[in-house]
Design a protein around this motif. Structure first.
Motif, mmCIF file in Angstrom:
data_model
loop_
_atom_site.group_PDB
_atom_site.id
_atom_site.type_symbol
_atom_site.label_atom_id
_atom_site.label_comp_id
_atom_site.label_asym_id
_atom_site.label_seq_id
_atom_site.Cartn_x
_atom_site.Cartn_y
_atom_site.Cartn_z
ATOM 1 N N GLY A 1 0.808 -1.216 0.000
ATOM 2 C CA GLY A 1 0.000 0.000 0.000
ATOM 3 C C GLY A 1 0.841 1.264 0.000
ATOM 4 O O GLY A 1 1.632 1.496 -0.919
ATOM 5 N N ASP A 2 0.690 2.076 1.036
ATOM 6 C CA ASP A 2 1.432 3.330 1.147
ATOM 7 C C ASP A 2 2.805 3.142 1.802
ATOM 8 O O ASP A 2 3.485 4.128 2.084
ATOM 9 C CB ASP A 2 0.625 4.344 1.965
ATOM 10 C CG ASP A 2 -0.672 4.748 1.271
ATOM 11 O OD1 ASP A 2 -0.697 4.705 0.029
ATOM 12 O OD2 ASP A 2 -1.637 5.086 1.979
ATOM 13 N N HIS A 3 3.184 1.905 2.057
ATOM 14 C CA HIS A 3 4.458 1.637 2.738
ATOM 15 C C HIS A 3 5.477 1.000 1.785
ATOM 16 O O HIS A 3 6.135 0.023 2.121
ATOM 17 C CB HIS A 3 4.217 0.728 3.950
ATOM 18 C CG HIS A 3 3.263 1.297 4.953
ATOM 19 N ND1 HIS A 3 3.601 2.339 5.799
ATOM 20 C CD2 HIS A 3 1.970 1.004 5.217
ATOM 21 C CE1 HIS A 3 2.563 2.652 6.554
ATOM 22 N NE2 HIS A 3 1.555 1.860 6.224
ATOM 23 N N LEU A 4 5.576 1.581 0.602
ATOM 24 C CA LEU A 4 6.524 1.057 -0.382
ATOM 25 C C LEU A 4 7.968 1.362 0.000
ATOM 26 O O LEU A 4 8.895 0.716 -0.483
ATOM 27 C CB LEU A 4 6.222 1.636 -1.765
ATOM 28 C CG LEU A 4 4.954 1.109 -2.450
ATOM 29 C CD1 LEU A 4 4.668 1.890 -3.715
ATOM 30 C CD2 LEU A 4 5.098 -0.381 -2.767
ATOM 31 N N PHE A 5 8.170 2.350 0.890
ATOM 32 C CA PHE A 5 9.524 2.705 1.324
ATOM 33 C C PHE A 5 9.602 2.717 2.853
ATOM 34 O O PHE A 5 8.593 2.823 3.542
ATOM 35 C CB PHE A 5 9.939 4.058 0.759
ATOM 36 C CG PHE A 5 10.223 4.022 -0.713
ATOM 37 C CD1 PHE A 5 11.472 3.651 -1.186
ATOM 38 C CD2 PHE A 5 9.231 4.318 -1.635
ATOM 39 C CE1 PHE A 5 11.739 3.584 -2.552
ATOM 40 C CE2 PHE A 5 9.475 4.265 -3.002
ATOM 41 C CZ PHE A 5 10.737 3.893 -3.453
ATOM 42 N N GLY A 6 10.820 2.605 3.351
ATOM 43 C CA GLY A 6 11.035 2.598 4.790
ATOM 44 C C GLY A 6 10.990 1.208 5.400
ATOM 45 O O GLY A 6 10.838 1.061 6.609
ATOM 46 N N ASN A 7 11.161 0.183 4.568
ATOM 47 C CA ASN A 7 11.152 -1.201 5.052
ATOM 48 C C ASN A 7 12.574 -1.624 5.423
ATOM 49 O O ASN A 7 13.502 -1.484 4.629
ATOM 50 C CB ASN A 7 10.589 -2.120 3.977
ATOM 51 C CG ASN A 7 9.158 -1.764 3.610
ATOM 52 O OD1 ASN A 7 8.230 -2.095 4.334
ATOM 53 N ND2 ASN A 7 8.968 -1.070 2.492
ATOM 54 N N HIS A 8 12.737 -2.160 6.615
ATOM 55 C CA HIS A 8 14.067 -2.521 7.112
ATOM 56 C C HIS A 8 14.273 -4.037 7.000
ATOM 57 O O HIS A 8 13.435 -4.810 7.465
ATOM 58 C CB HIS A 8 14.225 -2.093 8.574
ATOM 59 C CG HIS A 8 15.641 -2.023 9.028
ATOM 60 N ND1 HIS A 8 16.417 -3.147 9.236
ATOM 61 C CD2 HIS A 8 16.441 -0.954 9.298
ATOM 62 C CE1 HIS A 8 17.622 -2.786 9.633
ATOM 63 N NE2 HIS A 8 17.661 -1.453 9.665
ATOM 64 N N PRO A 9 15.377 -4.463 6.384
ATOM 65 C CA PRO A 9 15.587 -5.893 6.170
ATOM 66 C C PRO A 9 15.605 -6.730 7.448
ATOM 67 O O PRO A 9 15.236 -7.907 7.432
ATOM 68 C CB PRO A 9 16.935 -5.947 5.440
ATOM 69 C CG PRO A 9 17.587 -4.640 5.710
ATOM 70 C CD PRO A 9 16.477 -3.659 5.837
ATOM 71 N N HIS A 10 16.037 -6.137 8.572
ATOM 72 C CA HIS A 10 16.141 -6.916 9.811
ATOM 73 C C HIS A 10 14.824 -6.998 10.564
ATOM 74 O O HIS A 10 14.690 -7.789 11.505
ATOM 75 C CB HIS A 10 17.217 -6.313 10.710
ATOM 76 C CG HIS A 10 18.562 -6.228 10.055
ATOM 77 N ND1 HIS A 10 19.144 -7.308 9.424
ATOM 78 C CD2 HIS A 10 19.427 -5.190 9.905
ATOM 79 C CE1 HIS A 10 20.318 -6.941 8.920
ATOM 80 N NE2 HIS A 10 20.510 -5.660 9.193
ATOM 81 N N VAL A 11 13.843 -6.206 10.135
ATOM 82 C CA VAL A 11 12.536 -6.189 10.799
ATOM 83 C C VAL A 11 11.512 -7.026 10.038
ATOM 84 O O VAL A 11 10.595 -7.599 10.634
ATOM 85 C CB VAL A 11 12.029 -4.738 10.953
ATOM 86 C CG1 VAL A 11 10.615 -4.702 11.527
ATOM 87 C CG2 VAL A 11 12.987 -3.933 11.826
#
Length: 341
Positions: A257-267
């Protein structure tokens, strides 16, 4: 058999010793010996995508290329996301094999340039900005690959190639290669008109017979239309934070959705969706489906640039290059005819 494909002699063909100013990107996974050989044999310049590979694998792939062709080729590595000890071993293997050219990506590292040059290799570095391009030139590279935001896979560029390319060609004295959005001969002529010495294509060569990509990935590229790709960092596992990619839209990008960025690989959660001979593949992983992949490939990272809309069918790499060059000759003739009126 004589090759009657039109020839465009540029600073890139003279530097690399190839017939056509077309480089196949060193994509980790799809770009193995079979593809590199097919591209180089057809007059382009084939790169082995050896990102993250063990030294033994790189040694075998280089040997496989050399056993099949005498044409020049190169090896692509990404020092930024490689463990330093592994990178040392990778560079040592390339030095021992006397690889004619090496291509690197992401943060410019002058010590890596020096090591490759000391080994006798030509060095190309893929960048996404003028500042990076100038840093690469200062470090001593032989050519710079300018990546626009249109490109597939991991994307360093933040602006369109048609704006980035002339900015670089006006400031650099080394050849500049255009990357991002190129899949036709007309695109090649446009790049040359903006000062490029050639083009660097990934998506176009994923969808070839010799690519090690899975048939599902190839068909999705062929079926793609303009606007079907997504720029995002939702595929983050296996890479450092803040490393965006361009992929074909799928259920994973829609769920984001609106979270295409700000994703952390360790989370991001480790949910197994597929596997290959290297082990499990997780949702949100940067691993793309290959010939030996089994599982839910729809959810995997289907790397593709905006040029996927221009790829009409899966074909042999030699046919792709011949089409590119014939289209380029036709496009150049149209430009000449238009200017005569």
């Amino acid at each position: 058999m004589q090759d009657n494909t039109p020839v465009f002699d540029t600073a890139l063909t003279r530097l690399l010793g190839c017939r056509h100013p077309v480089i196949s990107a060193g994509m980790g996974g799809p770009a193995r010996a079979e593809l590199a050989v097919a591209v180089s044999e057809a007059g382009g310049f084939g790169l082995l995508g050896m990102v993250g590979e063990a030294p033994e694998v790189i040694e075998c792939e280089i040997a496989a290329v050399r056993a099949t062709t005498s044409q020049p080729f190169g090896v692509n590595l990404i020092p930024f996301r490689t463990d330093p000890a592994l990178l040392d071993a990778q560079l040592d293997v390339c030095r021992a094999a006397q690889v004619p050219a090496m291509c690197f990506f992401w943060n410019v590292m002058p010590d890596v340039v020096k090591r490759a040059k000391d080994a006798g290799a030509l060095v190309l570095w893929q960048v996404g900005s003028l500042d990076e391009a100038l840093a690469a030139q200062q470090a001593g590279v032989d050519a710079v690959i300018a990546q626009g935001v249109e490109a597939g896979g991991h994307v360093r560029g933040r602006i369109g190639i048609m704006a980035l390319l002339p900015e670089l060609t006006q400031r650099l004295h080394v050849p500049v290669v255009a990357s991002g959005g190129f899949a036709t001969g007309g695109g090649l002529i446009a790049a040359l008109a903006l000062g490029a010495a050639g083009i660097h294509c990934g998506t176009l060569f994923v969808a070839t017979h010799e690519s090690f990509a899975h048939d599902y990935h190839k068909q999705r590229i062929v079926d793609a239309r303009a606007g079907d790709t997504v720029h995002t960092d939702v595929y983050a596992i296996n890479w450092p934070p803040g490393s965006p990619v361009r992929v074909l839209a799928n259920s994973v990008t829609r769920e984001a959705g609106d979270h295409l960025f700000g994703n952390h690989p360790h989370v991001l959660p480790r949910e197994e969706i597929a596997h290959d001979d290297q082990g499990p593949i997780y949702k949100f992983s940067t691993i793309s489906p290959l010939r030996d992949t089994v599982g839910d490939m729809e959810k995997m990272a289907l790397f593709a640039g905006e040029s996927s809309a221009l790829v009409e069918r899966c074909a042999p790499a030699a046919e792709v290059i011949a089409r590119l060059m014939n289209e380029a000759a036709d496009a150049a003739a149209r430009v000449r005819a238009a200017s005569a009126h």
